[in-house]
Design a protein around this motif. Structure first.
Motif, short mmCIF file in Angstrom:
data_model
loop_
_atom_site.label_atom_id
_atom_site.label_comp_id
_atom_site.label_asym_id
_atom_site.label_seq_id
_atom_site.Cartn_x
_atom_site.Cartn_y
_atom_site.Cartn_z
N VAL A 44 1.33 8.67 -12.85
CA VAL A 44 2.17 9.30 -11.18
C VAL A 44 0.89 9.03 -10.05
CG1 VAL A 44 3.89 10.39 -10.65
CG2 VAL A 44 3.89 9.71 -13.00
N ALA A 45 1.38 9.03 -9.35
CA ALA A 45 0.12 9.06 -7.77
C ALA A 45 1.51 9.63 -6.65
CB ALA A 45 0.33 7.18 -7.23
N TRP A 46 2.73 9.69 -7.17
CA TRP A 46 3.00 11.19 -6.01
C TRP A 46 4.98 11.31 -6.57
CZ3 TRP A 46 2.55 13.70 -2.31
CH2 TRP A 46 3.38 14.30 -1.03
N PRO A 47 5.27 12.75 -6.95
CA PRO A 47 4.83 13.97 -7.11
C PRO A 47 3.37 14.36 -7.25
CG PRO A 47 6.69 14.31 -7.51
CD PRO A 47 6.80 12.99 -7.66
N VAL A 48 2.20 14.60 -6.66
CA VAL A 48 0.89 15.23 -8.02
C VAL A 48 0.94 16.75 -7.61
CG1 VAL A 48 -0.34 13.00 -6.38
CG2 VAL A 48 -0.15 15.05 -5.51
N GLY A 106 0.92 -1.00 -0.04
CA GLY A 106 0.20 -0.04 -0.06
C GLY A 106 0.58 0.93 -0.02
N TYR A 107 0.45 2.47 -0.81
CA TYR A 107 1.03 3.49 0.29
C TYR A 107 0.24 4.65 0.00
CZ TYR A 107 -1.26 3.20 -5.25
OH TYR A 107 -2.01 3.04 -5.74
N GLY A 108 0.41 5.73 0.39
CA GLY A 108 0.22 7.17 0.83
C GLY A 108 0.77 8.73 0.56
N PRO A 109 -0.42 9.40 1.29
CA PRO A 109 0.27 11.21 1.01
C PRO A 109 1.92 11.25 1.24
CG PRO A 109 -1.96 10.17 1.96
CD PRO A 109 -1.18 9.29 2.02
N GLY A 110 2.64 11.67 0.57
CA GLY A 110 4.22 11.93 0.94
C GLY A 110 4.83 10.85 0.71
N GLN A 158 25.01 4.55 -0.64
CA GLN A 158 25.98 5.95 -1.12
C GLN A 158 26.42 6.53 -2.51
OE1 GLN A 158 25.57 8.79 0.44
NE2 GLN A 158 23.73 7.69 2.53
N PRO A 159 26.14 6.94 -3.93
CA PRO A 159 25.20 8.00 -3.46
C PRO A 159 23.54 7.71 -3.09
CG PRO A 159 25.80 8.47 -5.70
CD PRO A 159 26.24 7.15 -5.01
N ARG A 160 22.05 8.31 -2.17
CA ARG A 160 21.12 7.20 -2.27
C ARG A 160 20.31 7.54 -3.61
NH1 ARG A 160 16.06 8.91 -1.76
NH2 ARG A 160 14.63 7.59 0.36
N PRO A 161 19.92 6.09 -3.85
CA PRO A 161 19.23 6.03 -5.28
C PRO A 161 17.48 6.95 -5.28
CG PRO A 161 19.04 4.04 -4.02
CD PRO A 161 19.94 5.10 -3.44
N VAL A 162 17.62 6.94 -6.43
CA VAL A 162 16.15 7.51 -6.84
C VAL A 162 15.35 6.48 -6.77
CG1 VAL A 162 14.05 8.49 -7.98
CG2 VAL A 162 16.84 9.12 -8.22
N THR A 163 14.29 6.93 -5.39
CA THR A 163 13.28 5.18 -5.22
C THR A 163 11.41 6.01 -5.75
OG1 THR A 163 12.43 6.49 -2.51
CG2 THR A 163 14.76 4.83 -3.09
N VAL A 164 11.62 4.77 -6.40
CA VAL A 164 9.59 4.68 -7.29
C VAL A 164 9.75 3.47 -6.28
CG1 VAL A 164 8.64 4.88 -9.33
CG2 VAL A 164 11.12 5.88 -8.79
N GLY A 165 8.03 4.08 -6.10
CA GLY A 165 7.58 2.70 -5.53
C GLY A 165 6.22 2.88 -6.73
N ILE A 221 11.43 6.44 5.34
CA ILE A 221 11.84 7.28 4.72
C ILE A 221 11.28 7.14 3.57
CG2 ILE A 221 14.21 7.84 2.55
CD1 ILE A 221 16.05 5.60 4.40
N ALA A 222 10.94 8.37 2.86
CA ALA A 222 9.73 8.50 2.51
C ALA A 222 10.31 7.98 0.49
CB ALA A 222 9.17 10.07 1.94
N LEU A 223 9.37 8.15 -0.46
CA LEU A 223 9.92 6.83 -1.85
C LEU A 223 9.59 8.56 -2.50
CD1 LEU A 223 7.51 4.19 -2.27
CD2 LEU A 223 10.52 4.26 -2.21
N ASP A 224 10.62 8.85 -3.78
CA ASP A 224 10.70 10.22 -4.72
C ASP A 224 9.70 9.87 -5.78
OD1 ASP A 224 13.60 11.29 -3.48
OD2 ASP A 224 14.05 9.20 -4.45
N ALA A 225 9.06 9.23 -5.65
CA ALA A 225 7.79 8.91 -6.78
C ALA A 225 7.19 7.97 -6.45
CB ALA A 225 7.94 9.38 -8.25
N LEU A 226 6.03 7.82 -6.61
CA LEU A 226 5.02 6.84 -6.29
C LEU A 226 4.36 6.08 -7.92
CD1 LEU A 226 3.45 7.00 -3.25
CD2 LEU A 226 4.11 5.05 -3.63
N LEU A 227 4.53 5.34 -9.10
CA LEU A 227 3.56 4.68 -9.93
C LEU A 227 2.40 3.71 -9.20
CD1 LEU A 227 6.26 4.80 -12.68
CD2 LEU A 227 5.41 7.27 -11.83
#
Length: 212
Positions: free
Chosen positions: A208-212, A149-153, A172-179, A197-203
């Motif tokens: 694209v569910a996040w960021p909106v 599941g996934y939610g706001p933020g 390191q470096p921290r990868p871009v994370t996409v749910g 830790i918040a994901l950078d994006a959610l698909l």
């Protein structure tokens, strides 16, 4: 929110979705479009379990796209079947783009990523999930993460093991994370834990569910 019961309910509803294949096809398209102008050449993903979306077909096409049109002239003499077999075997070695699947470090309970390609040697890990056997360790700059599941933020509900959060601290470096998840997994009331830790994006299958 009781995360244990929510997790169980979401997994059950995902397994029983009558249109899961249609949603998967839509998410494959969303992934491919999202990846189109990304500069990454090493991407980490996952082997799907419990009805999860399978990201590997889209990633294999992404890997293949990097060498499209670069087929050696001598291969033109092969039969169509021969060219298909040769391409399948050699795309991973010829493409500058690499795909990695996670292997669990039992001591530190973190993940390392080993190169994967269709047909590569696989074995089951301690949890019964297939992992690459004997392939090189790679370090992703982009990481696709499965979501129960996934939610706001940009916060996700996983299986509760904490493997991804611990792994992100070490990379390191921290990868871009996409749910990645289906739209049925949206949890508007999901609240993160202090260690999340918040994901950078959610698909999802709608885009694209996040960021909106």
């Amino acid at each position: 929110m009781d995360k244990l019961s929510t997790r169980k309910a979401l997994i059950e509803s995902r397994l029983n979705m009558p249109d899961r294949q249609a949603r998967a096809d839509l998410l494959q398209r969303v992934m491919r479009i999202w990846l189109f102008d990304r500069p990454d050449v090493v991407i980490g993903a996952y082997w799907p379990i419990k009805g999860e979306f399978d990201p590997l077909p889209a990633l294999y096409r992404w890997q293949e796209d990097a060498i499209l049109g670069q087929e050696p002239q001598e291969n033109q003499a092969l039969t169509p079947e021969g060219r298909t077999q040769l391409a399948t075997e050699s795309i991973a070695s010829r493409s500058p783009r690499k795909i990695g699947l996670p292997v669990i470090n039992k001591l530190h309970k973190t993940l390392t990523f080993h190169a994967w390609y269709p047909g590569c040697p696989m074995e089951e890990d301690a949890y019964g999930i297939p992992k690459p056997k004997g392939t090189e360790v790679i370090v992703p700059t982009l990481l696709f993460v499965p979501c129960v599941g996934y939610g706001p933020g940009g916060y996700r509900l996983g299986y509760g093991g904490g493997f991804y959060d611990r792994t992100l601290v070490t990379l390191q470096p921290r990868p871009v994370t996409v749910g990645l998840g289906y739209s049925q997994g949206w949890l508007p009331d999901l609240e993160p834990e202090p260690h999340d830790i918040a994901l950078d994006a959610l698909l999802n299958d709608k885009g694209v569910a996040w960021p909106v």
